[in-house]
Design a protein around this motif. Structure first.
Motif, PDB file in Angstrom:
ATOM      1  N   ALA A   9     -12.482  -0.968  13.691  1.00 61.88           N
ATOM      2  CA  ALA A   9     -13.771  -0.276  13.854  1.00 61.88           C
ATOM      3  C   ALA A   9     -14.351   0.098  12.506  1.00 61.88           C
ATOM      4  O   ALA A   9     -13.636   0.583  11.626  1.00 61.88           O
ATOM      5  CB  ALA A   9     -13.581   0.992  14.693  1.00 61.88           C
ATOM      6  N   ALA A  56     -10.494   4.959   9.327  1.00 62.04           N
ATOM      7  CA  ALA A  56      -9.953   4.369   8.084  1.00 62.04           C
ATOM      8  C   ALA A  56      -8.463   4.699   8.004  1.00 62.04           C
ATOM      9  O   ALA A  56      -7.941   5.029   6.941  1.00 62.04           O
ATOM     10  CB  ALA A  56     -10.710   4.869   6.850  1.00 62.04           C
ATOM     11  N   LYS A  63      -1.481  15.022   2.889  1.00 61.15           N
ATOM     12  CA  LYS A  63      -1.714  14.651   4.299  1.00 61.15           C
ATOM     13  C   LYS A  63      -1.116  15.710   5.229  1.00 61.15           C
ATOM     14  O   LYS A  63      -1.733  16.070   6.238  1.00 61.15           O
ATOM     15  CB  LYS A  63      -1.121  13.268   4.572  1.00 61.15           C
ATOM     16  CG  LYS A  63      -1.949  12.149   3.941  1.00 61.15           C
ATOM     17  CD  LYS A  63      -1.252  10.801   4.010  1.00 61.15           C
ATOM     18  CE  LYS A  63      -2.110   9.714   3.347  1.00 61.15           C
ATOM     19  NZ  LYS A  63      -1.351   8.494   3.044  1.00 61.15           N
ATOM     20  N   TYR A  75       0.813  -1.223   0.000  1.00 60.54           N
ATOM     21  CA  TYR A  75       0.000   0.000   0.000  1.00 60.54           C
ATOM     22  C   TYR A  75       0.850   1.280   0.000  1.00 60.54           C
ATOM     23  O   TYR A  75       0.638   2.184  -0.805  1.00 60.54           O
ATOM     24  CB  TYR A  75      -0.949  -0.022   1.214  1.00 60.54           C
ATOM     25  CG  TYR A  75      -1.797   1.206   1.307  1.00 60.54           C
ATOM     26  CD1 TYR A  75      -2.951   1.342   0.546  1.00 60.54           C
ATOM     27  CD2 TYR A  75      -1.419   2.277   2.123  1.00 60.54           C
ATOM     28  CE1 TYR A  75      -3.718   2.497   0.603  1.00 60.54           C
ATOM     29  CE2 TYR A  75      -2.172   3.439   2.183  1.00 60.54           C
ATOM     30  CZ  TYR A  75      -3.320   3.537   1.425  1.00 60.54           C
ATOM     31  OH  TYR A  75      -4.070   4.690   1.473  1.00 60.54           O
ATOM     32  N   ALA A  97      -8.913   9.945   5.909  1.00 64.26           N
ATOM     33  CA  ALA A  97      -8.167  10.242   4.681  1.00 64.26           C
ATOM     34  C   ALA A  97      -8.325   9.086   3.701  1.00 64.26           C
ATOM     35  O   ALA A  97      -7.966   7.938   4.021  1.00 64.26           O
ATOM     36  CB  ALA A  97      -6.681  10.459   4.992  1.00 64.26           C
TER      37      ALA A  97
HETATM   38  C1  LIG Z   1      -7.151   4.116   0.754  1.00 57.34           C
HETATM   39  S1  LIG Z   1      -7.043   3.494   2.391  1.00 57.34           S
HETATM   40  C2  LIG Z   1      -6.588   4.954   3.311  1.00 57.34           C
HETATM   41  C3  LIG Z   1      -5.636   4.671   4.436  1.00 57.34           C
HETATM   42  C4  LIG Z   1      -5.053   5.909   5.119  1.00 57.34           C
HETATM   43  N1  LIG Z   1      -6.083   6.714   5.741  1.00 57.34           N
HETATM   44  C5  LIG Z   1      -4.261   6.738   4.159  1.00 57.34           C
HETATM   45  O1  LIG Z   1      -4.685   7.860   3.869  1.00 57.34           O
HETATM   46  O2  LIG Z   1      -3.233   6.280   3.680  1.00 57.34           O
HETATM   47  C6  LIG Z   1      -8.750   3.327   2.787  1.00 57.34           C
HETATM   48  C7  LIG Z   1      -8.996   2.648   4.103  1.00 57.34           C
HETATM   49  O3  LIG Z   1     -10.395   2.736   4.396  1.00 57.34           O
HETATM   50  C8  LIG Z   1     -10.720   1.585   5.155  1.00 57.34           C
HETATM   51  N2  LIG Z   1     -12.187   1.445   5.213  1.00 57.34           N
HETATM   52  C9  LIG Z   1     -13.029   1.120   4.212  1.00 57.34           C
HETATM   53  N3  LIG Z   1     -14.296   1.065   4.659  1.00 57.34           N
HETATM   54  C10 LIG Z   1     -14.255   1.378   5.981  1.00 57.34           C
HETATM   55  C11 LIG Z   1     -15.233   1.494   7.011  1.00 57.34           C
HETATM   56  N4  LIG Z   1     -16.528   1.256   6.775  1.00 57.34           N
HETATM   57  N5  LIG Z   1     -14.816   1.835   8.247  1.00 57.34           N
HETATM   58  C12 LIG Z   1     -13.521   2.057   8.513  1.00 57.34           C
HETATM   59  N6  LIG Z   1     -12.535   1.949   7.596  1.00 57.34           N
HETATM   60  C13 LIG Z   1     -12.901   1.627   6.336  1.00 57.34           C
HETATM   61  C14 LIG Z   1     -10.004   0.473   4.400  1.00 57.34           C
HETATM   62  O4  LIG Z   1      -9.906  -0.694   5.149  1.00 57.34           O
HETATM   63  C15 LIG Z   1      -8.662   1.149   4.094  1.00 57.34           C
HETATM   64  O5  LIG Z   1      -7.688   0.866   5.058  1.00 57.34           O
END
Ligand SMILES: C[S@@+](CC[C@H](N)C(=O)[O-])C[C@H]1O[C@@H](n2cnc3c(N)ncnc32)[C@H](O)[C@@H]1O
Length: 243
Positions: free
Chosen positions: A115, A66, A47, A31, A133
């Motif tokens: 969560a 997330a 960010k 990632y 984000a």
């Molecule tokens: C593109 S990544 C972003 C990660 C980090 N915030 C960043 O900016 O690098 C999107 C994240 O959203 C999480 N996600 C998706 N649906 C979600 C939900 N309903 N609740 C919490 N997290 C969620 C995914 O598991 C993933 O880790």
């Protein structure tokens, strides 16, 4: 069971959650590298900008939703000091684990919690700042997630939503070409997964534009919603104050 979209496909809600989980299970190990390659490092500046606008102070309680591999949680943890607290959360175990490992490697003790943003396991009015984000786009029930973010914020607290958005019209053809031709190939080459990066390109097109997200935040109980276009609208930062 109601339907929603997964990229350009129409799917049942439960299927979307499963497929989003599949995307992040698949890409978790690559990632951070993929983020740097795809954005040519720009995600770091976006960010950093969000963190600056958050204006977190010593002693603040911050929730990163997330949070994935922990970029925002790490930046906030350095600002809240020993009296403050940052909680790093994500729905996906693989992403959360990588984030926790990175935070620990830097000597940061940050609680990491599995969560779902749509049903947050926190009481009302607990946090001074909530951030999300590049996460909202993947959520099935965005209104429910925004309502939860409002619920856990203290009145006067700030929500930051950093997300891909609607790019300025003159750049759209080049951006579309890059998204649908380069991203899936890069995904295949680096992460062995073209499909997840095609989903990324599609999900960006399905996400509400700047004005729509601003109205959604207002409807969820946020006032003074400011929109900051970054990279000509490739990304937008929405900052709202909980009424
Ligand atoms: C593109 S990544 C972003 C990660 C980090 N915030 C960043 O900016 O690098 C999107 C994240 O959203 C999480 N996600 C998706 N649906 C979600 C939900 N309903 N609740 C919490 N997290 C969620 C995914 O598991 C993933 O880790």
């Amino acid at each position: 069971m109601s339907e929603t979209h997964f990229g350009f496909q129409q799917v049942e809600e439960a299927q979307k959650s499963r497929r989003v989980r599949g995307v992040f299970d698949s890409v978790a190990s690559k990632y951070d590298l993929m983020n740097d390659l795809m954005s040519m490092g720009m995600h770091r500046a976006w960010k950093a900008y969000a963190v600056a606008v958050a204006n977190v102070r010593e002693g603040d309680r911050v929730l990163d939703i997330a949070g994935g591999t922990g970029d925002l949680a790490r930046a906030f943890a350095k600002r809240v000091g020993p009296q403050g607290c940052v909680v790093h959360t994500d729905i996906n175990e693989a992403m959360l684990r990588r984030g926790r490992e990175r935070l620990e490697d830097e000597g940061l003790i940050v609680p990491s919690l599995l969560a779902d943003a749509q049903v947050l396991p926190f009481g009302d009015a607990v946090f001074d700042v909530v951030s999300v984000a590049f996460g909202l786009r993947n959520m099935t029930r965005k209104e429910a997630a925004l309502a939860e973010m409002a619920r856990v914020l203290k009145p006067g607290g700030r929500l930051l939503v950093l997300e891909f958005s609607k790019v300025a019209a003159p750049l759209a053809p080049a951006y579309d070409w890059y998204s649908f031709n380069v991203l899936p190939r890069l995904g295949q080459w680096i992460a062995g997964d073209a499909k997840s990066y095609r989903y990324l390109a599609e999900s960006i097109r399905m996400h509400p534009d700047q004005a729509t997200l601003k109205s959604m935040m207002k409807a969820a109980g946020f006032a003074h919603v400011d929109v900051h276009d970054l990279g000509a609208g490739v990304v937008a930062l929405h900052s709202g104050i909980r009424c």
